[in-house]
Design a protein around this motif. Structure first.
Motif, mmCIF file in Angstrom:
data_model
loop_
_atom_site.group_PDB
_atom_site.id
_atom_site.type_symbol
_atom_site.label_atom_id
_atom_site.label_comp_id
_atom_site.label_asym_id
_atom_site.label_seq_id
_atom_site.Cartn_x
_atom_site.Cartn_y
_atom_site.Cartn_z
ATOM 1 N N LEU A 111 0.815 -1.217 0.000
ATOM 2 C CA LEU A 111 0.000 0.000 0.000
ATOM 3 C C LEU A 111 0.849 1.267 0.000
ATOM 4 O O LEU A 111 0.379 2.324 -0.419
ATOM 5 C CB LEU A 111 -0.913 0.011 1.234
ATOM 6 N N LEU A 112 2.094 1.156 0.448
ATOM 7 C CA LEU A 112 2.963 2.323 0.597
ATOM 8 C C LEU A 112 3.817 2.601 -0.634
ATOM 9 O O LEU A 112 4.204 3.735 -0.879
ATOM 10 C CB LEU A 112 3.889 2.141 1.810
ATOM 11 N N PHE A 113 4.111 1.551 -1.404
ATOM 12 C CA PHE A 113 4.946 1.698 -2.591
ATOM 13 C C PHE A 113 4.090 1.707 -3.851
ATOM 14 O O PHE A 113 3.142 0.926 -3.966
ATOM 15 C CB PHE A 113 5.953 0.544 -2.679
ATOM 16 N N LYS A 114 4.450 2.583 -4.788
ATOM 17 C CA LYS A 114 3.706 2.637 -6.044
ATOM 18 C C LYS A 114 3.888 1.350 -6.845
ATOM 19 O O LYS A 114 2.998 0.932 -7.578
ATOM 20 C CB LYS A 114 4.161 3.844 -6.868
ATOM 21 N N SER A 115 5.060 0.754 -6.741
ATOM 22 C CA SER A 115 5.295 -0.520 -7.407
ATOM 23 C C SER A 115 6.132 -1.404 -6.495
ATOM 24 O O SER A 115 6.966 -0.914 -5.742
ATOM 25 C CB SER A 115 6.014 -0.317 -8.750
ATOM 26 N N MET A 116 5.884 -2.699 -6.570
ATOM 27 C CA MET A 116 6.585 -3.678 -5.741
ATOM 28 C C MET A 116 7.368 -4.640 -6.636
ATOM 29 O O MET A 116 6.900 -5.006 -7.713
ATOM 30 C CB MET A 116 5.584 -4.469 -4.903
ATOM 31 N N PRO A 117 8.556 -5.081 -6.189
ATOM 32 C CA PRO A 117 9.339 -6.026 -6.999
ATOM 33 C C PRO A 117 8.823 -7.460 -6.922
ATOM 34 O O PRO A 117 9.374 -8.338 -7.568
ATOM 35 C CB PRO A 117 10.741 -5.907 -6.396
ATOM 36 N N PHE A 118 7.784 -7.699 -6.143
ATOM 37 C CA PHE A 118 7.183 -9.020 -6.018
ATOM 38 C C PHE A 118 5.783 -8.846 -5.459
ATOM 39 O O PHE A 118 5.417 -7.781 -4.975
ATOM 40 C CB PHE A 118 8.011 -9.927 -5.086
ATOM 41 N N ASN A 119 4.984 -9.903 -5.537
ATOM 42 C CA ASN A 119 3.630 -9.890 -4.999
ATOM 43 C C ASN A 119 3.584 -10.816 -3.784
ATOM 44 O O ASN A 119 3.653 -12.037 -3.940
ATOM 45 C CB ASN A 119 2.630 -10.353 -6.061
ATOM 46 N N PRO A 120 3.482 -10.267 -2.567
ATOM 47 C CA PRO A 120 3.519 -11.121 -1.374
ATOM 48 C C PRO A 120 2.449 -12.202 -1.361
ATOM 49 O O PRO A 120 2.686 -13.305 -0.852
ATOM 50 C CB PRO A 120 3.323 -10.129 -0.220
ATOM 51 N N SER A 121 1.292 -11.919 -1.913
ATOM 52 C CA SER A 121 0.190 -12.888 -1.834
ATOM 53 C C SER A 121 0.359 -14.060 -2.783
ATOM 54 O O SER A 121 -0.218 -15.132 -2.557
ATOM 55 C CB SER A 121 -1.148 -12.190 -2.095
#
Length: 327
Positions: free
Chosen positions: A106-116
């Motif tokens: 929710l805090l980063f515009k983009s993530m290097p992975f998807n935790p789910s």
């Protein structure tokens, strides 16, 4: 039988022998070599200390080295991404706080992975209660009195927080959201400068992990207004939780869990979950955790999966309303 036929049969027998000898190696039970345990934070913090203790216990239990590696950066995303991309054979794990597996989405515009989808939840390990504290000279002695004072004096109370997006920062955002008060938040780069300014009177109050403020609360320099856990905690047994002080549906803590890459072998996940719960039930583990301000959790793999999903839903409207972004 011709020489050629004998050679063919001999080759087949040799090949069958190789296959038979390979079967035990392929069927070796996990773990069959050293296991890397990534901590996506610098060495020395509560998460790191817990990870090293868990790893020692697992090394003894499973008969293979569990080696901790600190890979910090990007609010935990660098280390967590390395685990998400690792081979899903159970020989790369992660012990982390909730940041890179819930809040960062929710805090980063983009993530290097998807935790789910890229990580396998294994076990909840411990909770990190947070305390709201004020200088002893301030006119409020608990959360109820703080809320009344802040409503009468909007934007007049200066509250120091750890970095934006941290568990403690989000906890005070949640308090403002639930009560409608407005505090003047002053973010700091870390706990040490925040504590120094709080003790010096540069800010009126602060919020941080219990261990940060506990010595100053015990000396009387700071006054604990409330803890953010759902129940009272051993370190501050006489300090009421925020929820018990009339703030409905309030719970905001950091927490630590064990995960691995998605698609890990089910037997490895089951063994690690059982080992984690056994470790958390030890008296020596509880003796280690309490001075660190940690409360043991435990439970099933499904418990961690549900908590990850629930945390994202809890913080989504809070982070959106406060317009918080860290990249």
């Amino acid at each position: 039988m011709s020489i050629l036929t004998r050679r063919r049969l001999g080759g087949l027998a040799f090949g069958a022998g190789l296959a038979a000898s390979a079967r035990p190696a392929l069927a070796q039970a996990w773990p069959n070599r050293p296991v890397t345990v990534v901590v996506p934070w610098p060495a020395g913090g509560s998460t790191d200390v817990l990870a090293r203790s868990v790893s020692r216990n697992f090394s003894e239990r499973f008969g293979q080295p569990f080696v901790v590696e600190n890979r910090s950066g990007a609010n935990g995303n660098i280390g967590a991404a390395s685990v998400a991309r690792a081979a899903p054979d159970g020989h790369t794990l992660m012990v982390t706080t909730n940041g890179p597996i819930t809040n960062n989405t929710l805090l980063f515009k983009s993530m290097p992975f998807n935790p789910s989808t890229d990580l396998a939840p294994i076990a909840l390990l411990a909770e990190l209660p947070i305390v709201i504290a004020a200088r002893s000279q301030m006119p409020y002695r608990n959360v109820q009195e703080l809320v009344a004072f802040a409503k009468a004096n909007p934007d007049k109370v200066n509250c120091g927080t750890p970095p934006l997006g941290s568990a403690a920062h989000l906890a005070i955002e949640l308090l403002m959201h639930r009560t409608g008060i407005r505090l003047n938040l002053v973010p700091y780069r870390g706990s040490a400068p925040l504590t120094n300014d709080l003790l010096a009177g540069a800010v009126d109050m602060g919020i941080d992990l219990v261990t940060t403020y506990l010595p100053h609360i015990e000396s009387g320099t700071l006054r604990a207004l409330g803890v953010t856990a759902a129940e009272a905690i051993p370190q501050l047994p006489n300090v009421a939780p925020v929820q018990a002080q009339g703030v409905a549906d309030y719970r905001a803590t950091g927490w630590i869990s064990l995960l691995g890459p998605a698609r890990m072998p089910a037997d490895a996940v089951a063994k690690l979950n059982a080992a984690s719960n056994a470790y958390l039930g030890l008296d020596e583990t509880r003796s280690l955790l309490q001075p660190l301000g940690l409360t043991p959790l435990g439970g099933t793999q499904a418990d961690l999966t549900r908590r990850m999903a629930a945390e994202i839903e809890l913080w989504r409207p809070i982070i959106a309303a406060a317009n918080i972004s860290v990249d």
